[in-house]
Structure formats: structure tokens, C-alpha cells
Motif scaffolding. Structure first.
Motif, PDB file in Angstrom:
ATOM      1  N   LEU A  41       0.808  -1.210   0.000  1.00 30.04           N
ATOM      2  CA  LEU A  41       0.000   0.000   0.000  1.00 30.04           C
ATOM      3  C   LEU A  41       0.845   1.265   0.000  1.00 30.04           C
ATOM      4  N   ALA A  42       2.141   1.125   0.189  1.00 23.94           N
ATOM      5  CA  ALA A  42       2.987   2.299   0.344  1.00 23.94           C
ATOM      6  C   ALA A  42       2.880   3.246  -0.837  1.00 23.94           C
ATOM      7  N   GLY A  43       2.899   2.705  -2.027  1.00 34.73           N
ATOM      8  CA  GLY A  43       2.793   3.547  -3.209  1.00 34.73           C
ATOM      9  C   GLY A  43       1.482   4.284  -3.262  1.00 34.73           C
ATOM     10  N   LEU A  57      -7.312  -2.544  -2.886  1.00 37.90           N
ATOM     11  CA  LEU A  57      -7.777  -3.867  -2.486  1.00 37.90           C
ATOM     12  C   LEU A  57      -6.631  -4.846  -2.642  1.00 37.90           C
ATOM     13  N   GLY A  58      -6.404  -5.674  -1.634  1.00 38.91           N
ATOM     14  CA  GLY A  58      -5.315  -6.640  -1.686  1.00 38.91           C
ATOM     15  C   GLY A  58      -5.777  -8.025  -1.277  1.00 38.91           C
ATOM     16  N   ALA A  78      -5.624 -14.250   2.820  1.00 39.93           N
ATOM     17  CA  ALA A  78      -5.634 -12.984   3.559  1.00 39.93           C
ATOM     18  C   ALA A  78      -6.106 -11.889   2.613  1.00 39.93           C
ATOM     19  N   LEU A  79      -7.033 -11.068   3.082  1.00 43.85           N
ATOM     20  CA  LEU A  79      -7.588  -9.983   2.289  1.00 43.85           C
ATOM     21  C   LEU A  79      -7.389  -8.658   3.010  1.00 43.85           C
ATOM     22  N   ALA A  80      -7.348  -7.570   2.256  1.00 46.05           N
ATOM     23  CA  ALA A  80      -7.182  -6.258   2.860  1.00 46.05           C
ATOM     24  C   ALA A  80      -7.900  -5.200   2.029  1.00 46.05           C
ATOM     25  N   ILE A  81      -8.482  -4.242   2.714  1.00 48.09           N
ATOM     26  CA  ILE A  81      -9.105  -3.081   2.078  1.00 48.09           C
ATOM     27  C   ILE A  81      -8.515  -1.850   2.739  1.00 48.09           C
ATOM     28  N   ARG A 286      -5.147  -0.780  -7.182  1.00 46.41           N
ATOM     29  CA  ARG A 286      -5.418   0.560  -6.715  1.00 46.41           C
ATOM     30  C   ARG A 286      -6.433   1.259  -7.623  1.00 46.41           C
ATOM     31  N   PHE A 287      -7.498   1.767  -7.013  1.00 42.53           N
ATOM     32  CA  PHE A 287      -8.521   2.487  -7.771  1.00 42.53           C
ATOM     33  C   PHE A 287      -8.216   3.985  -7.798  1.00 42.53           C
TER      34      PHE A 287
END
Length: 287
Positions: A41-43, A57-58, A78-81, A286-287
Motif C-alpha cells: 500500500l505504500a505507493g 484492495l489486496g 488474507a484480504l485487505a481493504i 489501486r482504484f
């Protein structure tokens, strides 16, 4: 900025933790999942500060110990928002809800999060393992709402020193943690970044007794010997992350790490393995 975000988030213990979002290590590597998510998510976070609001979303596969000190290993999805606003506010399934700012070489943030429960039964979910039958008789450790304070300082380009504190708002007897870390960028170009991070995690008396101690009643129920650990350094982590940008929206992140219990945590009767490898592969959009 990418290294900064990775350093800043990598050392929060918010899940069970895990070691969550954070973990500390009570849920299968909430902490470890934070490390990985931070990299992917850093970028997005960097662009959001300069540009616009960004939703990322990952999803992927992660593996690690069933609980901190467990001999069993688990692998699962594993999911991430993560929603990062240009004004610094963010809402994330792993980072919590908070606000962060970059002020020259300093990056600081404060967030509300959740440290997940630890169960005395095998309990698995999308976020990973939340307990083990090896803890039978120890009782369940309730989850806690937490405040997470984080800061990172860029010593030189590509090298950052970070600190993070996790303070429970509910179930305060679960204890507080402080983590100090160093993150360095080993390789970076337009589409790839490789970072190496080292962190040392410290717990207060309540924390180490909650997750590594065995009181008289627990000893009678579980068969483990009574054990009263002291506050201090309980864990050291080393992790390497490779983030590959496929295009302006898609990225893939691979993480490999090693967690080692130290001092009283390593001597705890609950610690069947004092070192544990971790790993994950994430895809993010990335949206």
C-alpha cells in the motif's frame, strides 16, 4: 515515501496481535500481515498525499505460526481493504482508522485499531488462526480496542528509524507494547523495490503475563507449569519485502520473515518454538 510507510506500519502489533491488525502474534501474524500490507500500500499512500483519495484492495496467501510460540504452522488466504485520503486520513482493515502526515523526514500517525482474541481452541478464519488446542486450559484472551501511535524518521535516503506503541482502550489488562525498528531499501527502481526491516518488540508486565505467562489457576487447568515473565523485550523480527509494480494500478508483493522470541517469552512453557518463519504473496489493485 514507500520505505517510510513500510517502516511505519511494520512495527504495529494489532492483531491477536499478528503479531493486525495487528496481533501481536496472537492471531496468525496480524503483525506480519501489516508488514506485507504496508509494502503493497505504500505507493498508494504516497500518491494519495500528492494527488487524490486512493482505494486499494489486496488479496493473497499468508503463512506463519498458529500463535506466538506455537509449533504448528498455518497457511491461508488474507484480504485487505485500504482507503487513503489525500488529507492524511485513512480507513483500513489492517491499519485501523487514523490520520498520518509527512513532515520533512518525519512521518507520524495515530489510529484506532483492534487487537484480536487468542482462543484455547483451534479457530480459523479468513484473517488467520486465532488459537490452538495446545492452549487448552489457558482460557481465552479477549480482543481489545487499541490506540496505535506511530512515527518514522528518515535518517538518510532509503534508511528509516521507526517506533510504534499499541495501547489498549478495552481489556487494558492485556497490556501495552512498544516496537522499535529499522528499515532499509536494498534495491529500488521504477517497477521494483526491495526492503529489509528489523524490529524489537517490548511488552509491559501485563502484556507478557497475558500472552506468555501461566498463573496458578491456568497451571492447574492446563498442565503447564506456573510461569511469571517479566516486562521487557519479548520478540525480534526480521523481514524482507519485494514489491513489483505491474502497471499503474496492479502490484505484487512477496514477503519472507523470521520471528524470534527472546528472554522470558522464549522460556515460557507456552513457547514450543521460539523461532518461526513467515511468508506471504499479495496482489493489490489501486482504484
Amino acid at each position: 515515501m514507500q520505505a517510510s510507510c513500510a517502516a511505519q506500519v511494520a512495527f504495529i502489533e494489532t492483531g491477536d496481535t499478528a503479531r493486525s491488525t495487528t496481533d501481536p502474534d496472537h492471531v496468525m501474524n496480524n503483525k506480519f500481515r501489516l508488514f506485507t500490507l504496508a509494502a503493497l500500500l505504500a505507493g498508494s499512500a504516497a500518491q494519495a498525499e500528492d494527488d487524490a483519495n486512493v482505494l486499494t484492495l489486496g488479496g493473497g496467501i499468508a503463512g506463519g505460526p498458529r500463535y506466538s510460540g506455537a509449533a504448528e504452522r498455518v497457511i491461508g488466504p488474507a484480504l485487505a481493504i485500504d482507503y487513503q485520503m489525500a488529507n492524511g486520513f485513512y480507513a483500513s482493515t489492517l491499519r485501523g482508522i487514523g490520520h498520518g502526515r509527512q513532515l520533512g523526514p518525519v512521518n507520524a500517525s495515530v489510529a484506532l485499531g483492534y487487537r484480536g482474541e487468542r482462543s484455547e481452541r483451534d479457530r480459523d478464519g479468513l484473517g488467520g488462526a486465532r488459537g490452538s488446542t495446545a492452549l487448552r486450559g489457558m482460557g481465552d484472551v479477549k480482543g481489545s480496542a487499541t490506540v496505535m501511535l506511530q512515527g518514522a524518521y528518515e535518517i538518510v535516503d532509503g534508511l528509516e528509524l521507526s517506533a510504534a506503541a499499541e495501547l489498549p482502550l478495552s481489556h487494558r489488562a492485556n497490556g501495552r507494547t512498544l516496537s522499535l525498528g529499522l528499515t532499509g531499501t536494498l534495491f529500488e527502481r521504477a517497477t521494483d523495490q526491495v526492503t529489509l526491516a528489523l524490529s524489537a518488540n517490548v511488552g509491559d508486565r501485563d502484556y507478557v503475563r497475558t500472552y506468555y505467562g501461566v498463573d496458578t489457576a491456568q497451571a492447574a487447568r492446563s498442565g503447564y507449569r506456573q510461569f511469571t515473565p517479566k516486562a521487557g523485550l519479548y520478540e525480534v523480527e526480521l523481514g524482507m519485502t519485494w514489491r513489483h509494480q505491474l502497471d499503474e494500478r496492479w502490484s505484487v508483493t512477496t514477503m519472507l520473515g523470521l520471528t524470534a522470541l527472546t528472554r522470558d517469552a522464549a522460556r515460557s512453557p507456552l513457547a514450543r518454538k521460539d523461532t518461526a518463519p513467515t511468508g506471504a504473496v499479495f496482489v493489490a489493485y489501486r482504484f
